[in-house]
Design a protein around this motif. Sequence first.
Motif, PDB file in Angstrom:
ATOM      1  N   GLY A 104       0.830  -1.621   0.003  1.00  0.00           N
ATOM      2  CA  GLY A 104      -0.078  -0.089   0.287  1.00  0.00           C
ATOM      3  C   GLY A 104       0.704   1.260  -0.168  1.00  0.00           C
ATOM      4  N   LEU A 105       1.049   1.418  -0.785  1.00  0.00           N
ATOM      5  CA  LEU A 105       2.908   2.083  -0.601  1.00  0.00           C
ATOM      6  C   LEU A 105       2.014   3.059  -1.996  1.00  0.00           C
ATOM      7  N   GLU A 106       2.249   4.669  -2.284  1.00  0.00           N
ATOM      8  CA  GLU A 106       2.063   5.755  -2.666  1.00  0.00           C
ATOM      9  C   GLU A 106       2.964   6.951  -3.600  1.00  0.00           C
ATOM     10  N   VAL A 107       3.300   5.920  -4.676  1.00  0.00           N
ATOM     11  CA  VAL A 107       4.942   6.662  -5.214  1.00  0.00           C
ATOM     12  C   VAL A 107       4.755   8.268  -5.664  1.00  0.00           C
ATOM     13  N   PRO A 108       5.736   9.153  -5.007  1.00  0.00           N
ATOM     14  CA  PRO A 108       5.618  10.317  -5.629  1.00  0.00           C
ATOM     15  C   PRO A 108       5.659  10.928  -6.645  1.00  0.00           C
ATOM     16  N   GLU A 109       5.040  11.799  -7.048  1.00  0.00           N
ATOM     17  CA  GLU A 109       4.841  11.978  -8.715  1.00  0.00           C
ATOM     18  C   GLU A 109       5.736  12.130  -8.915  1.00  0.00           C
ATOM     19  N   ARG A 110       6.995  13.433  -9.007  1.00  0.00           N
ATOM     20  CA  ARG A 110       8.578  13.037  -9.266  1.00  0.00           C
ATOM     21  C   ARG A 110       9.227  11.386  -9.457  1.00  0.00           C
ATOM     22  N   VAL A 176      12.370   5.781  -6.191  1.00  0.00           N
ATOM     23  CA  VAL A 176      13.476   5.425  -7.112  1.00  0.00           C
ATOM     24  C   VAL A 176      14.743   5.715  -5.436  1.00  0.00           C
ATOM     25  N   ARG A 177      15.891   5.462  -5.827  1.00  0.00           N
ATOM     26  CA  ARG A 177      16.334   4.786  -4.603  1.00  0.00           C
ATOM     27  C   ARG A 177      17.364   6.060  -4.183  1.00  0.00           C
ATOM     28  N   ARG A 178      17.675   6.719  -5.485  1.00  0.00           N
ATOM     29  CA  ARG A 178      17.995   8.403  -4.846  1.00  0.00           C
ATOM     30  C   ARG A 178      17.746   9.194  -5.324  1.00  0.00           C
ATOM     31  N   ASP A 179      18.663  10.253  -4.912  1.00  0.00           N
ATOM     32  CA  ASP A 179      18.023  10.940  -6.684  1.00  0.00           C
ATOM     33  C   ASP A 179      18.370  11.408  -7.575  1.00  0.00           C
ATOM     34  N   VAL A 180      18.016  11.905  -8.778  1.00  0.00           N
ATOM     35  CA  VAL A 180      18.653  11.686  -9.996  1.00  0.00           C
ATOM     36  C   VAL A 180      19.556  12.764  -9.806  1.00  0.00           C
ATOM     37  N   HIS A 181      20.922  12.569 -11.179  1.00  0.00           N
ATOM     38  CA  HIS A 181      21.795  14.031 -11.077  1.00  0.00           C
ATOM     39  C   HIS A 181      21.022  15.317 -11.208  1.00  0.00           C
ATOM     40  N   PRO A 182      22.054  16.391 -10.934  1.00  0.00           N
ATOM     41  CA  PRO A 182      21.508  17.061 -11.043  1.00  0.00           C
ATOM     42  C   PRO A 182      21.545  17.702 -13.056  1.00  0.00           C
ATOM     43  N   LYS A 183      22.196  16.980 -13.968  1.00  0.00           N
ATOM     44  CA  LYS A 183      21.627  17.263 -14.941  1.00  0.00           C
ATOM     45  C   LYS A 183      20.673  16.575 -15.553  1.00  0.00           C
ATOM     46  N   PHE A 184      20.223  16.096 -14.728  1.00  0.00           N
ATOM     47  CA  PHE A 184      19.542  14.565 -15.880  1.00  0.00           C
ATOM     48  C   PHE A 184      18.828  14.465 -16.456  1.00  0.00           C
ATOM     49  N   TRP A 185      17.663  15.594 -16.522  1.00  0.00           N
ATOM     50  CA  TRP A 185      16.449  15.834 -17.740  1.00  0.00           C
ATOM     51  C   TRP A 185      17.140  16.568 -18.803  1.00  0.00           C
ATOM     52  N   ARG A 297      10.085  19.347 -10.987  1.00  0.00           N
ATOM     53  CA  ARG A 297      11.107  19.509 -11.184  1.00  0.00           C
ATOM     54  C   ARG A 297      11.827  19.332  -9.014  1.00  0.00           C
ATOM     55  N   SER A 298      11.342  19.265  -8.770  1.00  0.00           N
ATOM     56  CA  SER A 298      11.413  19.704  -6.708  1.00  0.00           C
ATOM     57  C   SER A 298      10.624  18.632  -5.871  1.00  0.00           C
ATOM     58  N   GLY A 299      10.719  18.174  -5.163  1.00  0.00           N
ATOM     59  CA  GLY A 299      10.041  17.661  -4.648  1.00  0.00           C
ATOM     60  C   GLY A 299      10.341  15.275  -4.272  1.00  0.00           C
ATOM     61  N   PRO A 300      10.089  14.956  -3.561  1.00  0.00           N
ATOM     62  CA  PRO A 300      10.341  14.146  -2.427  1.00  0.00           C
ATOM     63  C   PRO A 300      10.276  12.918  -3.829  1.00  0.00           C
TER      64      PRO A 300
ATOM     65  N   ALA C 198      10.859  16.976   1.691  1.00  0.00           N
ATOM     66  CA  ALA C 198      11.826  15.862   0.639  1.00  0.00           C
ATOM     67  C   ALA C 198      12.042  15.291   1.373  1.00  0.00           C
ATOM     68  N   LYS C 199      12.837  15.627   2.309  1.00  0.00           N
ATOM     69  CA  LYS C 199      12.759  14.588   3.067  1.00  0.00           C
ATOM     70  C   LYS C 199      12.164  13.249   3.614  1.00  0.00           C
ATOM     71  N   LYS C 200      11.076  14.133   4.512  1.00  0.00           N
ATOM     72  CA  LYS C 200      10.923  12.877   5.328  1.00  0.00           C
ATOM     73  C   LYS C 200       9.133  12.817   4.844  1.00  0.00           C
ATOM     74  N   PRO C 201       8.343  12.328   3.552  1.00  0.00           N
ATOM     75  CA  PRO C 201       7.457  12.269   2.926  1.00  0.00           C
ATOM     76  C   PRO C 201       5.964  11.305   3.899  1.00  0.00           C
ATOM     77  N   PRO C 202       5.323  11.753   3.539  1.00  0.00           N
ATOM     78  CA  PRO C 202       4.045  10.810   4.298  1.00  0.00           C
ATOM     79  C   PRO C 202       4.628   9.682   4.477  1.00  0.00           C
ATOM     80  N   LEU C 203       4.095   9.180   5.099  1.00  0.00           N
ATOM     81  CA  LEU C 203       3.960   7.345   5.689  1.00  0.00           C
ATOM     82  C   LEU C 203       2.745   6.797   4.795  1.00  0.00           C
ATOM     83  N   SER C 204       2.668   6.067   3.675  1.00  0.00           N
ATOM     84  CA  SER C 204       0.926   6.031   3.042  1.00  0.00           C
ATOM     85  C   SER C 204      -0.218   5.264   4.728  1.00  0.00           C
TER      86      SER C 204
END
Lengths: 382, 426, 288
Positions: A104-110, A176-185, A297-300, C198-204
């Motif tokens: 039941g995990l929600e994936v962030p938009e980014r 995803v496991r880590r943020d994308v490279h700053p110049k990714f896009w 371009r920003s967000g979790p 960004a660091k702590k997104p809410p848990l589902s």
Amino acid sequence: MSIPAALMTGPTVLEPVVGKTDEMIVNLGPQHPATHGVLQIVLGVDGERVTRAVPHIGFLHRNHEKIEESRSYAQVIPYLDRMDYVSGLQNELPYCLAVEDLAGLEVPERAKYIRTAMFEFNRIISHLVWVGTYMLDLGAITPFLYAFRDREMALDIIERTTGGRMLPNYFTFGGVRRDVHPKFWQDLLDFLDYFEKVVPEYETLTVDAPVFQARSVGVGLLSQELAVNHGISGPNLRASGVAHDLRKDQPYDAYPELDFSVITRDEGDVWARSKVRMDEIYQSIDLIRQCAELAPRSGPYLARGRVKIEAGEQRYRAAEISRGQLGVYIHSDGGTGPYRSKHRSPSFVNLQIIPDLFIGQKFSDVIAILGSIDIVLGEVDR
Amino acid sequence: MALSSDKRSQLKRIPIPEDRHFKPQLVGYNPKTPNRLAEVLAHSLLYFVFVGLLLLIYGVLPWLFKLPGSPLASGGSFTTTGAVLYGILAAVLSFLVAAVAALILILVLRKYLGLVQNRYGPMHNGPAGAFQTIADAVKMVAKEDFVPGKADALVFTLAPLMVFVSAFLLLTIIPFAPGWVLANLNVGLLFIVAAGTIGAYGVLVGGWSINNKFGLLGGLRAAAQLVSYEIPLSISLLTVAVWVGSLNLMDIVEAQKLWWTAIPLLISAAVYLIASLAEIKMTPFDLPEAESELVAGFNTEYSGMRFGFFFVAEFAELFLLPAIAVVLFFGGYYQPLAGFWDFADVLRGLGAEGSTLNQFGGLLASAYGMLWFLLKTALLSYLVIWVRATLPRFRDDQLMELCWKVLIPLSLIGLAVAVILRLVFK
Amino acid sequence: MSTEAAINLEDLPTLRQQTICGEKVYQLEDPTAYRQLCERLLAAGYDFPQCLSGVDMEYGLRTVLHLRRLSDQAELTLWLDVPYDRPHVPSVSDLWGGVDWHEREAYDLVGIHYDGHEDLRRILLEDHWTIHPLQRRYDTGGYLIPDWQAKPWPDWDAIAKEKEEAARKAAEAAEKRAAAAKAKAAKAVKPKEGEGGAKKPPLSEVKKTSDQVAKPKAAQTADDLTKIKGIGAHYVALLKEQGITRFEQLANLSDDEAKRLEEKMNFKDRIAREQWREQARALQEGKS
């Protein structure tokens, strides 16, 4: 439990049929330049014409499924990379989708857009490898080097973000496991600007070339009914006129927001399969551009949460990777890892069709057909 | 040890570097700053050896033998001893010519393929990779001389020699310059067909003798292909014979002083070029050794110098068949439009008749013709390599269709055209 | 267009329907019914075989068949459980060609025999292989786990009832929580925003409930048993399994208990020989 003796047969050894002309048994593989790995096909040939074909697989078997039983959910992901080593990123997605569904995990938009862009980018890489190796099968050496030149640039972009080239271990449940490279896009768009101009070159060397057309049109016909009944998926199915694409039919990640149509062709021959793949390269370019435009371009980039799956839960999720439908079946017993995870790899299913396609064909066409199905043996044997 | 989340947030975040990945550096040769002159010189090195050998055989050796007071020559021609000695020396040297031609072509092929395919080609052995083929040759000679257990040892040994001798025989009748030919046969055209056929047998029995299924398939494919394509090839040769009225290669070249044969006999020239591609088993006709289908076809089980013979023969033919095309259709050693003005005539006219300068001028004129000949051959060889880099392979039935349904009718039309033209113009 | 309503499910014995994680599941225990159902599903337009997996359920072997109908993209899952001593399942590879190799794989790795399969040979492993490695009685190295025991066949009716009960309770709890949250929200001050998004997104939402279950605190802290000569990390783990974590417990072992422990843990009278009880007593005294 004892195994019936009738089922414990030895390896299938074909006995040549002696008639008007003697049948010759040729072992295509396990070591052969055109089998794309260690695949063995025992062919009965009458002169140049194939009379029988028995495929043997399992030379690369590692039994990932057994290993995964003793791993936690997160520890499974690196094993997925190693199934289809040509499109490692794509392999990770269906598993992540299944675990997200179960937990039941929600994936962030980014993260959705990053995953979709990476997914399509990997499709380009995979189709590039196909173009190169397939033309090598048909005797043209130059497209191989062109394709690998461009693949190298594409892999560099993936490497900058994930740190890995073919085995990235990047997608995870919740993003995803880590943020994308700053110049990714920007990297992606720059590459696509260059690459878009090169793709017509590939088309000139492959689907538009007269010798290629002579080798491919009308060869290896796969009917719509046979394809569906045998569970063939991906470009092979769409080249037989079935508009089945999980990106459209069971959309995941950012695909619902993207504008695209399913590419199909009605011919069902080797040429149609090649043409569908070439068109899919263009489609992927377009989809990545859309992703780059729409992605925040920003967000979790990762929804952190605990993966706790109740006993008895199960899920089958599939995604449309470059070779077809890659599915993952997860059965949970409430533990920290999958009780059983089964991978439905597209190459494994697509390869079943080859005896039907081979019989009655010329020896040269056997190679053309085998290459056009686009198999990766790491995925077949798992 | 796992850090608590507030401790983790206190850690300094390491910025992601702009270029995260490691870029490997090429060792020994930096293609970004190449020394063009050195590269060209290095690649010309083998070419100079080749030209030097030719000059030695045809120009310097006879001159040395005929020096005043020489026991080997009297009155402008060799004595019997001199002729035998010259024959042996010329044979040995022309073997070297064939080998060096193959070496050059292998290197050039790889460099040129590299150019076509966006890569560097050989670049580590010697300046800009010039000694790569020599290193390869040394490796091949140093390998174990191996006969597979189930192979027919005698035939297995003979097959590469047959192929090699066939290619080598063709070299003897090539006129490199006026008078520069080892065997000036008056049945030169027939000799081409005869010597070429031996090679087909070599490939067939080679594929059969190794007792390998891929080899057998490759050998049979080769037999079908080479025998079939010999027909349009021979008819094209016949066309030239009809047009010129001679089977002697020197006569054929002399007849092209003004106009190349390729101009009236365009169809035959085209048929010859395509059929010769099939004869030297180059893509798109490389079915006998189709790598992706038959592993290596007829030479699957060959290794070491036995494979080397096949290899060298293949590349020698890559030089020889374009060379024959140049002799038959593209004016041989004459510069284009030599009938109007020929620089070779200027060179021949140097000094008084019989003087040293005049003799030297004659040598220069021959060398000038040879350079034209080699230039044309090189261009045709490049064409072959270009085709090889571009096209995929035909299927066997398409190959046969092309031969029997297209090339043979075309070559017959070419023959008819030649007959009509001869009746009209000569 | 054919739908599920058109499929006759009445006369199929042992059929249960349920929905798990959004997937429609038909559960069966009767092989004949499985074959009949498959034939009906094919007739009802389930034309695309997605996947067939074998699962060792520890009470028996399960065949899981995933089907798809391309006309409306409906998905369906079939379970067929068979006991260990009769692992025979009718093959459906004649209905869907695509499950041919999947059935061979399930036979190879899990050991389910598909009756009627044309060419049921091992596919991934060598032909002379003797075990089915995905069975739970084998560990990752392929060795038989010595004390492995099959579980009893589950009582599906009871499980279904339990599930219903649990679902009802969960719904009630959710209602209560919602009400409580409403009341709390009315009271509470609005929390600050824009910090560490960004660091702590809410848990589902779903996961929050399971995370908030508090762990029972250990009654007494464990001692470092490795201080006793002869006990290493391995034995600490073994003793912990038997519920022994403190010196006191070890010191108070009676002779009978010690013997039983030795038998169980394969100690071979180490307790007496290395004088664990005496050492433990000394350490216990030193501690207190």
